[in-house]
Design an enzyme around this catalytic site. Structure first.
Site, short mmCIF file in Angstrom:
data_model
loop_
_atom_site.label_atom_id
_atom_site.label_comp_id
_atom_site.label_asym_id
_atom_site.label_seq_id
_atom_site.Cartn_x
_atom_site.Cartn_y
_atom_site.Cartn_z
N TYR A 1 0.87 -1.17 0.00
CA TYR A 1 0.00 0.00 0.00
C TYR A 1 0.91 1.21 0.00
O TYR A 1 1.88 1.29 0.76
CB TYR A 1 -0.88 0.01 1.25
N GLU B 1 -3.44 7.67 -3.90
CA GLU B 1 -3.39 6.40 -3.18
C GLU B 1 -3.29 5.26 -4.19
O GLU B 1 -4.08 5.22 -5.13
CB GLU B 1 -4.64 6.24 -2.34
#
Lengths: 385, 288
Positions: free
Chosen positions: A101, A189
């Site tokens: 991530y 993101e």
């Protein structure tokens, strides 16, 4: 302004971030042909501005063009969190070895961008981050000198990435940072960021949020706004530069200032009512803009009463009154009007309103009185219907 | 005494020849604010409301000794105006302008911290010291001299509360609007600290809203360092998550920045938090 996944990926790719090959389909047939060209093994991903798509049947893996067509036809009939699905992304599947991530986000308390990474990406990253904050690796970025390679190397080390990938990781993260800065994003993101079996990085899902204050200098990004889920009223409000948000109650609110508008909604809740909207007319609004605002609220079928709460500083109450009166006359509206005006030219404004021969109008000195009166009016409407 | 500014403060207005700048300069002068000059690049030599206009901040300071600047410049030029004031040595810059891109505000904040200038705002109504000066756009007609310090993120809500305080004889020492943007030059904690040390303030009213964590940080400061009573209101208790409520900063993201979390933190710090803003006056009167 939030971008769709395919738009975010397109933008990231322009800065050199690797993304899987994908194309947009608006119909099941289109999905079939795209899948066919890609050898049949594809992901079908609903392009909708909502989170948790996988849990809402918004992401499906297809193994044949027929399956791609079928999943697309199901998805296009569905909605996710109330949002209709108008298009899907048909994307090549990737052989994944690991999922990370990574995000760059504005950190409000430090006033700096912060790079956030975890060694395990995917759907559950937020839960696991809350459960074990130590897993979350952060690097604060000096907004003047930018992200430095040593910071990225430290993160690569903390993520336990293989050493021969560190330089490649730096190139990737620098590209993400350039995309963040040059898009005036408040969030970039990538979740998950895959490491493929051939040791390549690849952004499997991406989310960009663009700073609304900066859209004036990004015509290309502003043009990406998806208005297909907005109705005429919301578009009209945005064009009039009114900050308007529809809520699920029946007391329409017209207020100056964002803080006062929220406080007015809170007061309605406090006395047991429900606001139909948030609306901030902004500072120093003139009659024309207030007329538009009034018309927008009155055009909502859910609105049973209009509550006006104005504290005139820069905003002149007589302009407010003029705008409201014109809107009521134009629409010949019979929606009861409860007005609380204080500050600049409030006496003149009350006089104007009282002489305007509107059907049901009530002027109050305090917001509490006005809210109680509005709730009373709503109850009357409910009883009669 | 007051905080941040006072009647001898020598005020410079950047963007004085614009519509907003010109109008509010007139308002500030009516309140006898000591405005000494204005700046608009390319308009040096003109006069606005009897005050000289200069082409740049440096020459304005040289000629007039200005020590505080208030900025009424459109968003695309406002950042430049802040840097110019800071580089010319202004130690307190009040930026009224709304709509400055967030990334640039992060850079500004970083730079100003390094060179030791303080920014109020942006997107704020400014500072008003009753009986002394008004620097910004707070309507001075509603204020009254007294002992209550007021600090607020929002404008109109602040005016409404100040008006009610004045109507009940609860005068104010200084009113500071810190603004509703996500990146603020000056936070609640900074202003609370000044009020705590100000002999003329004996009570503080804090008006916060959803989004960010400034109110949580304020609660921590109050709990550990503040001796003066604080009364607060947090706007946006009924706001839905993920939706920006007007102010760029007023948004609940990822479940953080809710009104409830802020109210709990403040209550835990001994702050009396009003359920709705018209109760603020009652709460203060009861405590007297």
């Amino acid at each position: 302004m939030r971008l769709h996944e395919y738009q975010s990926k397109q933008r990231l790719a322009e800065f050199g971030v690797p993304v899987p090959h994908g194309e947009i389909a608006h119909t099941p047939k289109e999905a079939f042909y795209i899948a066919n060209r890609q050898g049949g093994h594809v992901f079908i991903k609903a392009q909708v501005l909502a989170g948790e798509r996988a849990r809402s049947e918004g992401i499906k893996q297809a193994h044949t063009p027929e399956e791609a067509e079928y999943y697309t036809s199901v998805m296009l009939k569905n909605n996710i969190q109330g949002l209709p699905i108008h298009k899907v992304l048909v994307e090549t599947t990737v052989n994944i070895a690991e999922e990370l991530y990574i995000a760059i986000v504005n950190d409000r308390s430090s006033g700096q961008p912060v790079l956030v990474a975890t060694a395990t990406g995917g759907m559950h990253v937020e839960e696991s981050a809350f459960a074990d904050p130590d897993q979350v690796i952060k690097a604060y970025i000096n907004p003047i000198i930018g992200l430095r390679s040593y910071q990225v190397m430290r993160i690569a080390s903390e993520l336990n990435l293989p050493r021969d990938l560190w330089r490649k990781f730096d190139t990737l993260v620098q590209a993400i940072y350039r995309c963040y800065v040059q898009s005036d994003a408040t969030l970039v993101e990538i979740n998950p960021l895959a490491i493929t079996k051939t040791q390549q990085f690849m952004a499997l899902d991406a989310k960009l949020i663009i700073d609304d204050n900066a859209l004036f200098r990004h015509a290309d990004l502003a043009a990406m706004r998806d208005t297909s889920t907005e109705d005429e009223t919301m578009i009209r409000a945005r064009n009039a530069k009114l900050s308007y948000i529809r809520l699920d109650g029946n007391i329409g609110c017209l207020v100056n200032g964002a803080g006062l508008a929220m406080a007015t909604m809170d007061a309605i809740h406090f006395y047991g009512g429900k606001p139909a909207n948030f609306l901030d007319i902004g500072g120093g609004a003139i009659a024309e803009k207030i007329q538009t605002a009034t018309e927008i609220i009155l055009s909502e079928p859910s609105v049973a009463v209009l509550l006006v709460n104005i504290f005139g500083g820069m905003t002149r109450c007589d302009e407010v009154a003029q705008g409201i009166i014109t809107a009521y006359r134009n629409l010949k509206s019979a929606v009861p009007l409860i007005v609380r005006l204080q500050g600049t030219k409030s006496n003149e404004a009350c006089e104007m309103l009282n002489q305007a021969n509107l059907l049901r109008i009530c002027t109050m000195n305090t917001l509490s009185q006005a809210v109680i009166q509005a709730i009373h009016e709503v109850q009357n409407v409910d009883f009669s219907s | 005494m007051s905080i941040l500014v006072h009647k001898l403060t020598r005020v410079l207005v950047q963007g004085i020849t614009g519509r907003e700048g010109r109008f509010h300069t007139g308002q500030m002068l009516e309140y006898n604010t000591n405005i000494v000059a204005g700046v608009t690049p390319g308009r040096g030599g003109e006069w606005v409301h009897g005050k000289p206009v200069f082409d740049n901040v440096e020459s304005a300071i040289e000629a007039t000794g200005a020590d505080v600047s208030v900025i009424f410049v459109p968003p695309s030029y406002a950042v430049d105006a802040i840097y110019e004031a800071a580089d010319a040595g202004i130690k307190l810059i009040i930026c009224i302008t709304e709509g400055i891109p967030v990334f640039e505000m992060m850079q500004v904040r970083y730079y100003l911290k390094q060179i030791g200038s303080r920014l109020i705002g942006s997107n704020c109504p400014g500072i008003l010291v009753p009986g002394q000066c008004s620097i910004g756009i707070i309507p001075w007609q509603i204020v009254q001299k007294g002992k209550i310090g007021v600090v607020s993120k929002s404008g109109a809500l602040c005016y409404d509360v100040v008006n009610a305080l004045s109507a009940h004889g609860l005068g104010q020492s200084t009113i500071v609007g810190i603004g509703g943007d996500p990146i603020l030059g000056t936070n609640f904690v900074d202003v609370l600290e000044m009020f705590e040390n100000d002999a003329d303030t004996d009570h503080v009213v804090l008006l916060g809203e959803i989004g960010g964590s400034e109110e949580i940080e304020a609660a921590a400061y109050i709990k550990h360092y503040m001796t003066k009573p604080v009364t607060a209101f947090i706007a946006g208790k009924s706001a839905p998550q993920g939706t920006r409520m007007g102010h760029a900063g007023a948004i609940i993201e990822g479940g953080r920045g809710t009104a409830q979390e802020k109210i709990e933190a403040l209550s835990d710090a001994g702050v009396r938090v009003a359920d709705h803003y018209e109760q603020i006056v009652d709460i203060i009167r009861e405590s007297k």
